[in-house]
Motif scaffolding. Structure first.
Motif, PDB file in Angstrom:
ATOM      1  N   GLN A  85     149.576 -30.264  -5.108  1.00 12.53           N
ATOM      2  CA  GLN A  85     150.038 -28.885  -5.170  1.00 12.53           C
ATOM      3  C   GLN A  85     151.554 -28.893  -5.332  1.00 12.53           C
ATOM      4  OE1 GLN A  85     147.954 -30.129  -2.975  1.00 12.53           O
ATOM      5  NE2 GLN A  85     146.185 -28.797  -2.694  1.00 12.53           N
ATOM      6  N   GLY A  86     152.037 -28.301  -6.411  1.00 14.51           N
ATOM      7  CA  GLY A  86     153.470 -28.255  -6.660  1.00 14.51           C
ATOM      8  C   GLY A  86     153.995 -29.403  -7.498  1.00 14.51           C
ATOM      9  N   GLN A  87     153.168 -30.437  -7.729  1.00 17.77           N
ATOM     10  CA  GLN A  87     153.596 -31.541  -8.594  1.00 17.77           C
ATOM     11  C   GLN A  87     153.542 -31.125 -10.049  1.00 17.77           C
ATOM     12  OE1 GLN A  87     152.311 -35.615  -8.499  1.00 17.77           O
ATOM     13  NE2 GLN A  87     151.837 -35.549  -6.298  1.00 17.77           N
ATOM     14  N   GLY A  88     154.327 -31.830 -10.871  1.00 19.46           N
ATOM     15  CA  GLY A  88     154.216 -31.696 -12.314  1.00 19.46           C
ATOM     16  C   GLY A  88     153.397 -32.849 -12.866  1.00 19.46           C
ATOM     17  N   TYR A  89     153.422 -32.989 -14.175  1.00 19.27           N
ATOM     18  CA  TYR A  89     152.619 -34.019 -14.833  1.00 19.27           C
ATOM     19  C   TYR A  89     153.460 -35.216 -15.278  1.00 19.27           C
ATOM     20  CZ  TYR A  89     149.143 -30.284 -14.973  1.00 19.27           C
ATOM     21  OH  TYR A  89     148.264 -29.291 -14.637  1.00 19.27           O
ATOM     22  N   GLU A  90     154.541 -35.497 -14.543  1.00 17.88           N
ATOM     23  CA  GLU A  90     155.435 -36.584 -14.943  1.00 17.88           C
ATOM     24  C   GLU A  90     154.721 -37.928 -15.026  1.00 17.88           C
ATOM     25  OE1 GLU A  90     157.826 -33.269 -13.307  1.00 17.88           O
ATOM     26  OE2 GLU A  90     156.108 -34.419 -12.545  1.00 17.88           O
ATOM     27  N   VAL A  91     153.864 -38.223 -14.054  1.00 13.68           N
ATOM     28  CA  VAL A  91     153.161 -39.512 -14.057  1.00 13.68           C
ATOM     29  C   VAL A  91     152.201 -39.590 -15.237  1.00 13.68           C
ATOM     30  CG1 VAL A  91     151.607 -41.036 -12.779  1.00 13.68           C
ATOM     31  CG2 VAL A  91     153.386 -39.764 -11.560  1.00 13.68           C
ATOM     32  N   ASP A 107     143.417 -32.326  -6.096  1.00 12.89           N
ATOM     33  CA  ASP A 107     142.531 -31.250  -5.671  1.00 12.89           C
ATOM     34  C   ASP A 107     143.199 -29.889  -5.822  1.00 12.89           C
ATOM     35  OD1 ASP A 107     144.418 -31.464  -3.706  1.00 12.89           O
ATOM     36  OD2 ASP A 107     143.021 -31.602  -2.036  1.00 12.89           O
ATOM     37  N   GLY A 108     144.408 -29.853  -6.367  1.00  8.87           N
ATOM     38  CA  GLY A 108     145.096 -28.583  -6.582  1.00  8.87           C
ATOM     39  C   GLY A 108     144.471 -27.817  -7.731  1.00  8.87           C
ATOM     40  N   ARG A 109     144.118 -26.574  -7.494  1.00  8.24           N
ATOM     41  CA  ARG A 109     143.408 -25.762  -8.493  1.00  8.24           C
ATOM     42  C   ARG A 109     144.176 -25.679  -9.814  1.00  8.24           C
ATOM     43  NH1 ARG A 109     140.892 -19.809  -7.167  1.00  8.24           N
ATOM     44  NH2 ARG A 109     140.821 -18.921  -9.244  1.00  8.24           N
ATOM     45  N   ASP A 110     145.427 -25.297  -9.767  1.00  4.22           N
ATOM     46  CA  ASP A 110     146.203 -25.124 -10.998  1.00  4.22           C
ATOM     47  C   ASP A 110     146.523 -26.464 -11.644  1.00  4.22           C
ATOM     48  OD1 ASP A 110     146.164 -22.374 -10.622  1.00  4.22           O
ATOM     49  OD2 ASP A 110     148.083 -22.347  -9.564  1.00  4.22           O
ATOM     50  N   PHE A 111     146.772 -27.483 -10.821  1.00  2.63           N
ATOM     51  CA  PHE A 111     147.103 -28.799 -11.355  1.00  2.63           C
ATOM     52  C   PHE A 111     145.948 -29.349 -12.186  1.00  2.63           C
ATOM     53  CE2 PHE A 111     147.551 -33.348 -11.452  1.00  2.63           C
ATOM     54  CZ  PHE A 111     148.911 -33.591 -11.478  1.00  2.63           C
ATOM     55  N   VAL A 220     139.940 -24.366  -4.489  1.00  3.26           N
ATOM     56  CA  VAL A 220     139.742 -25.646  -5.166  1.00  3.26           C
ATOM     57  C   VAL A 220     139.593 -25.424  -6.674  1.00  3.26           C
ATOM     58  CG1 VAL A 220     138.700 -26.739  -3.153  1.00  3.26           C
ATOM     59  CG2 VAL A 220     137.232 -25.539  -4.794  1.00  3.26           C
ATOM     60  N   PRO A 221     139.747 -26.489  -7.481  1.00  2.00           N
ATOM     61  CA  PRO A 221     139.659 -26.332  -8.938  1.00  2.00           C
ATOM     62  C   PRO A 221     138.339 -25.755  -9.428  1.00  2.00           C
ATOM     63  CG  PRO A 221     140.615 -28.461  -8.382  1.00  2.00           C
ATOM     64  CD  PRO A 221     140.131 -27.849  -7.092  1.00  2.00           C
TER      65      PRO A 221
END
Length: 368
Positions: A85-91, A107-111, A220-221
């Motif tokens: 939650q709050g991470q970007g897709y850098e990895v 498990d972050g819905r938006d991620f 949840v997603p």
């Protein structure tokens, strides 16, 4: 053909250590235990009997991450270093740039739902990128896919998880507590209606040996992904709960304080409650379960309801979220065809595929 090199980011953490343990035993895989703490990575790699160069000091936010992956000869990255939650897709972007496949346990819905933004880049690089390789949505969607042919029309998907005594890692706890008392929406009778994290208390009876558990609503997603994947479904809901009644009811009460705006968040409670959970573990059930309940109309025109369960004992429940990444990693290492592109982890594994990765553990499927 040489070994398939898999780097597990967060490889000495709660889920990462389990994934490394399983993959290290695979003769076709070379596992790299990676994380910011090089000493912990080395200690765990040594514990697994790996060579010293299989412990890697690596920061997920480092600007040279892609170059490091190329240098290390990484073919697949498994990202377990939450909370997402709050991470970007850098990895994921670094993996794509390095020509490596990417799998995460988010498990972050938006991620998870947003991973498709990387689809074109992943296709151009010819790599497999997937998010949500965990109980949700990888296993939950596989269960729905398995039973969908028995319905003429599937109307309702209700599913949930009741944990055992073994608490997840602190990062996971922080992610869970970040949405306690916070608003979200789920589909109910064809309408998107508001819910709040860890409220909507319900008693659910799992099959023995798990028994009855308190559950609450969780964001949840699946709540976003299932209505798109299964057109015509009018209700999708998910709930989860702790093994200990007092612990669950405490979080439920505290979530009301956030819902009523008397507290800004429960994230600050994650660390002390995580420590308390570890201390109380011997007095709490080591058994946990998952259920997927489907309702609709069968091909005979009659109402049809199917209930699928998974039960775990001996605190083996935490292995369940690891099953998807283990199964996918073995597929990739074996050279089995996987689609290029970026997608939520649905449709890549059957229930049989998923549970085959967990056959060493005290985890039992109770089919519908």
């Amino acid at each position: 053909m040489g070994k398939h090199t898999i780097l597990v980011l967060g490889g000495y953490g709660f889920f990462g250590s389990r994934i490394c343990q399983e993959l290290a035993a695979d003769s076709g895989i070379r596992v790299l235990v990676a994380g910011r703490d090089g000493k912990r990575a080395l200690a765990f790699a040594t514990e697994l009997g790996l060579a010293a160069d299989q412990a890697v000091t690596l920061d997920a936010q480092a600007p040279d991450l892609s170059a490091r992956l190329v240098e290390l000869g990484v073919k697949t990255v498994i990202h377990t270093a939450g909370p997402f939650q709050g991470q970007g897709y850098e990895v994921a972007r670094a993996a794509i740039a390095a020509g490596a496949n990417y799998i995460d346990l988010a498990d972050g819905r938006d991620f998870v739902a947003g991973i498709g933004a990387l689809d074109q880049a992943a296709r151009e690089a010819g790599v497999f990128v997937t998010s949500g390789a965990s109980s949700l949505p990888a296993l939950s969607s596989a269960v729905v896919d398995q039973y969908l042919p028995r319905f003429r029309q599937l109307d309702t998907i209700r599913h949930g998880i009741g944990s055992g005594a073994r608490s997840p890692g602190l990062a996971t706890m922080r992610g869970v507590f970040s949405y306690c008392g916070k608003p979200f929406r789920w589909l109910q009778r064809g309408r998107w209606v508001p819910q709040w994290g860890w409220l909507n208390l319900r008693r659910y009876r799992f099959p023995e040996p798990v028994g009855p558990r308190w559950l609450s609503s969780i964001n949840v997603p699946d709540l976003l992904l299932f209505p798109e994947r299964y057109p015509g479904v009018k209700t999708v809901r998910f709930q989860a709960g702790f093994a200990g009644t007092l612990g669950h009811l405490f979080v439920w009460c505290a979530s009301w304080l956030v819902r009523l705006q008397l507290l800004p968040s429960l994230v600050s409670l994650a660390q002390p409650l995580h420590a308390m959970s570890a201390w109380m573990e011997p007095w709490i059930s080591d058994k946990g379960g998952m259920f997927v309940s489907l309702e609709g109309t069968g091909h005979d025109g009659e109402k049809l309801k199917l209930d699928w369960h998974l039960v775990a004992a001996q605190n083996h429940g935490p292995w369940i979220p690891c099953g998807a990444s283990i199964a996918l990693a073995r597929k990739l290492a074996a050279g089995l065809p996987m689609p290029s592109g970026a997608m939520a982890c649905m449709g890549q594994l059957s229930v049989k595929d998923y549970l085959a990765a967990l056959q060493r553990f005290d985890i039992q499927e109770l089919p519908a």
